[in-house]
Scaffold this active site. Sequence first.
Site, PDB file in Angstrom:
ATOM      1  N   ARG A  64       9.787   0.965  -3.294  1.00  0.00           N
ATOM      2  CA  ARG A  64       8.987   0.734  -2.088  1.00  0.00           C
ATOM      3  C   ARG A  64       9.437  -0.576  -1.457  1.00  0.00           C
ATOM      4  NH1 ARG A  64       3.492  -1.702  -1.197  1.00  0.00           N
ATOM      5  NH2 ARG A  64       2.282  -0.388   0.216  1.00  0.00           N
ATOM      6  N   GLU A 154      -2.481  -0.875   4.058  1.00  0.00           N
ATOM      7  CA  GLU A 154      -3.875  -1.193   3.738  1.00  0.00           C
ATOM      8  C   GLU A 154      -4.728  -1.339   5.001  1.00  0.00           C
ATOM      9  OE1 GLU A 154      -3.686  -3.202  -0.666  1.00  0.00           O
ATOM     10  OE2 GLU A 154      -3.744  -4.576   1.032  1.00  0.00           O
ATOM     11  N   GLU A 264      -0.087   1.028  -4.635  1.00  0.00           N
ATOM     12  CA  GLU A 264       0.005  -0.326  -5.185  1.00  0.00           C
ATOM     13  C   GLU A 264      -0.933  -0.424  -6.383  1.00  0.00           C
ATOM     14  OE1 GLU A 264      -0.733  -3.570  -2.506  1.00  0.00           O
ATOM     15  OE2 GLU A 264       0.321  -2.620  -0.837  1.00  0.00           O
TER      16      GLU A 264
END
Length: 351
Positions: A64, A154, A264
Amino acid sequence: MLLSGFVTLVALAIAPVQGALTYKGVDWSSVLVEEKSGRSYQTTSGNTEPLETILKESGVNTVRQRVWVSPSDGNYNLDYNLQIAKRAKAAGLGLYLDLHYSDTWADPAHQTIPSGWPSGIDDLSWKLYNYTLDVSNAFASAGITPSIISIGNEIRGGLLWPTGKYDQLYNIARLLNSAAYGVKDSNLSPTPKIMIHLDNGWDWDTQEWFYSSVLEQGPLSASDFDMMGVSFYPFYGSDATLGNLQNTLNKMASTWGKEIVVAETNWPTSCPSPAYAFPSDLTSIPFSAAGQTTFLQKVAGVVSGVSNGKGLFYWEPAWVDNAGLGSSCQSNTMFEYPGKELSSLDVFSTI
């Protein structure tokens, strides 16, 4: 006896199944930052190798990378990301691009419009579409097709503030639609999986509010994206239990039918003074490399048990000069300073 059997069933329900996850990954965004500061990486046996080689040998299959628009020092910009993505591809690793749509960190507390971008919704939507299209085409021109592209990072509180803040739901929907089509209209073939990524993956109320509220606005269709990603950190509060994560991911999968990824996560090797109590169903796991292995196997077990549960990504395991990784714990990396691999990295070969 009945209670014992129930506990056994619960344990089996979150037990990892080897090879069950499509994406077994880490975020390695800071590899060049570390290398520029003189860091190198060693295997558990002490051999110095490129980080991507160590990751691949440990069972990682996808990396990532966060992309910032115009950072002041150039770190994490498009050129930076193309450079490390070429290394990842050469090592046989897949790629997951995490577009922050900012010049710096984008997270629940920060979602700043990049410098020079317009703020009106019409112009901003067009700018976002073209930026996403340009980034996608840059990777296509380099011969690199990401497996996943996340349109925002997020974004529980929205993106591109203040235009796309949480109280501007129509704008959020419009911006996400524009971003999605920046990927879809690009030269990338096959089209990467498009992800929307929120934090607090253990919190069903947050996930349900966001997706239900944004999708009912109109501009964003459920068909515009393929994946729902969540962050799951155990050191920000006792509500982040595995049980809550399992419940939330199951509800997300059954409600919207999307592929599910823990985008995450971290577990500490040292946490002498945590700012928050750890979740009750994780307190038996030690703060150590062995604990990292156990934790990741448990999280992998949750994801693999979800309908369309597809993957897990550990956040920045090799950023040894920032070992706390933003938490109150002393170290969450899977390499010990100044760069030797911990035994926990091999967990990716088991999930």
